[in-house]
Design an enzyme around this catalytic site. Structure first.
Site, PDB file in Angstrom:
ATOM      1  CE  LYS A 169      37.071  10.486 -56.502  1.00 51.66           C
ATOM      2  NZ  LYS A 169      37.632  11.704 -55.841  1.00 51.66           N
ATOM      3  CG  ASP A 249      41.740  16.772 -52.992  1.00 49.96           C
ATOM      4  OD1 ASP A 249      41.800  17.304 -51.879  1.00 49.96           O
ATOM      5  OD2 ASP A 249      40.917  15.863 -53.250  1.00 49.96           O
TER       6      ASP A 249
HETATM    7  C1  MUC Z   1      38.293  13.742 -53.429  1.00 49.35           C
HETATM    8  O1  MUC Z   1      39.361  13.186 -53.581  1.00 49.35           O
HETATM    9  O2  MUC Z   1      38.132  14.807 -53.969  1.00 49.35           O
HETATM   10  C2  MUC Z   1      35.286  14.426 -53.380  1.00 49.35           C
HETATM   11  C3  MUC Z   1      34.253  14.087 -54.197  1.00 49.35           C
HETATM   12  C4  MUC Z   1      34.264  12.696 -54.325  1.00 49.35           C
HETATM   13  O3  MUC Z   1      33.498  11.991 -54.969  1.00 49.35           O
HETATM   14  O4  MUC Z   1      35.306  12.210 -53.631  1.00 49.35           O
HETATM   15  C5  MUC Z   1      35.873  13.230 -52.875  1.00 49.35           C
HETATM   16  C6  MUC Z   1      37.274  13.103 -52.531  1.00 49.35           C
HETATM   17 MG    MG Z   2      40.114  14.832 -54.879  1.00 53.01          MG
END
Ligand code: MUC
Ligand code: MG
Length: 373
Positions: A169, A249
């Site tokens: 992330k 997404d």
């Molecule tokens: C997302 O934005 O994909 C999916 C896995 C994760 O760690 O956060 C989510 C949300």
């Molecule tokens: Mg995502």
């Protein structure tokens, strides 16, 4: 035998601690909040569903509290007295009286499917036309916020054969810092793992042009939602020039969004999420659009607990091809579960037994312990 009717639909909010802080660009999670739905039918069958988002209102337009309020006041009363086994009629009625609210509707559709599966003695995957696999590859998200800790976590997951796909992330830190972080992790893991990133819309197009190029050149396999969902023409341009595939997404908030993204050529991979389409059946409509358009599929999550994860899994088991696997690891991020038998993760996959409905039983004691009062 007389037709089963819906007698009641009740909701409760559950707060479960996470195993470590989970840092996303828009929010750091210390706990996950689930809305658990109980659909009681006149034949004595109960369907269970879950409506879950991330970070209150930080991720989407529905919060746990608003989902509970909207289900209690608007959606549940419409269902009471309706046929419990007519999921088309129930969901069409909800679509007529409520715009959007796909997260809440997803919980309801899951509960209806669970009840119907139990009624017929069939797993939800079979109600959805039949599974073509019994297990799903599952990615893990590295989001501790610390490069060394993320590498150690990934090594441990590889050692115990739990995950070999890692999603990082990024987006909250300056671009160069994030790029260094990702490249260090990819270097440490090499060909032993697939490394991907999720920017959660945090780059502008100028940052994304460089970010996607550098990440693609350094072996990153997939780039999720690099820029705002609102910048459609920017997504189309990035999709054309990025050396690594772009996955949509946040851009998908409905089945209709999936259609227009596919028509515009704004992404080559779609993250499928039951919550953002309105349920396990609704997400399969998005999958069908993608399949027709030649867009690849990934089984996404809103970090649901076990109920929502199993509801997603039953839908994903029916798909012809899940080129990019899934990220159905939500239950593993939590320190406790509210069902009696936790989902089975082994050999990099989530295994789904052929048990009727979603195949779960609520643990009433733990539910009582963790429920918000
Ligand atoms: C997302 O934005 O994909 C999916 C896995 C994760 O760690 O956060 C989510 C949300
Ligand atoms: Mg995502």
């Amino acid at each position: 035998m007389s037709q089963a009717l819906i007698e009641s639909l009740t909701t409760l909010i559950v707060d479960l601690p996470t195993i470590r802080p989970h840092k996303l660009a828009m929010h750091t999670m210390q706990k996950q909040t689930l809305v658990i739905l109980r659909l009681r039918c006149s034949d004595g069958i109960e369907g269970i569903g879950e409506a879950t988002t991330i970070g209150g209102l930080a991720y989407g337009y529905e919060s746990p509290e608003s989902m509970k309020a909207n289900i209690d006041a608007h959606l549940a009363p419409m269902l009471v007295g309706m046929a419990a086994d007519n999921i088309n009629a129930a969901m069409q009625t909800l679509d007529k009286i409520a715009k959007g609210n796909t997260f809440a509707k997803s919980g309801i559709e899951s509960a209806l499917l669970d009840a119907q599966g139990k009624r017929l003695g069939l797993p939800v995957s079979e109600l959805l036309g039949g599974r073509v696999r019994d297990s799903l590859e599952v990615a893990w998200t590295l989001a501790s916020g610390d490069t060394a800790r993320d590498i150690a976590e990934a090594e441990q997951m590889l050692d115990v054969r739990r995950h070999r796909i890692f999603k990082l992330k990024i987006g909250a830190n300056p671009l160069e810092q994030d790029l260094k972080h990702v490249i260090a992790i990819k270097k440490a893991l090499g060909d032993r793992a697939s490394v991907r990133v999720d920017v959660n819309q945090y780059w502008d197009e100028s940052q994304a042009i460089r970010g996607c190029q550098v990440l693609g050149d350094n072996g990153i396999d997939l780039i999720e939602q690099p820029i705002s969902r609102v910048n459609r023409s920017g997504q189309v341009r990035l999709n054309l020039r990025s050396p690594a595939p772009i996955m949509a997404d946040e851009s998908i908030e409905s089945v209709e969004d999936a259609f227009s993204l596919a028509a515009d050529g704004a992404a080559s991979v779609f993250a499928l999420k039951i919550a953002k389409n309105g349920g396990p059946r609704a997400v399969l409509r998005t999958a069908q659009i993608a399949e027709a358009a030649g867009v690849a599929l990934y089984g996404g999550t809103m970090l649901e607990g076990s109920v929502g994860t199993l509801a997603s899994a039953h839908a994903f088991l029916t798909l012809k091809q899940l080129t990019w696997g899934t990220e159905l690891f939500g239950p593993l991020l939590l320190t406790a579960d509210i069902i009696t038998e936790a989902p089975q993760y082994r050999d990099f996959e989530l295994h789904i037994p052929r048990t009727p409905g979603l195949g779960l039983t609520l643990d009433e004691e733990r539910l009582a312990h963790f429920r918000r009062t």
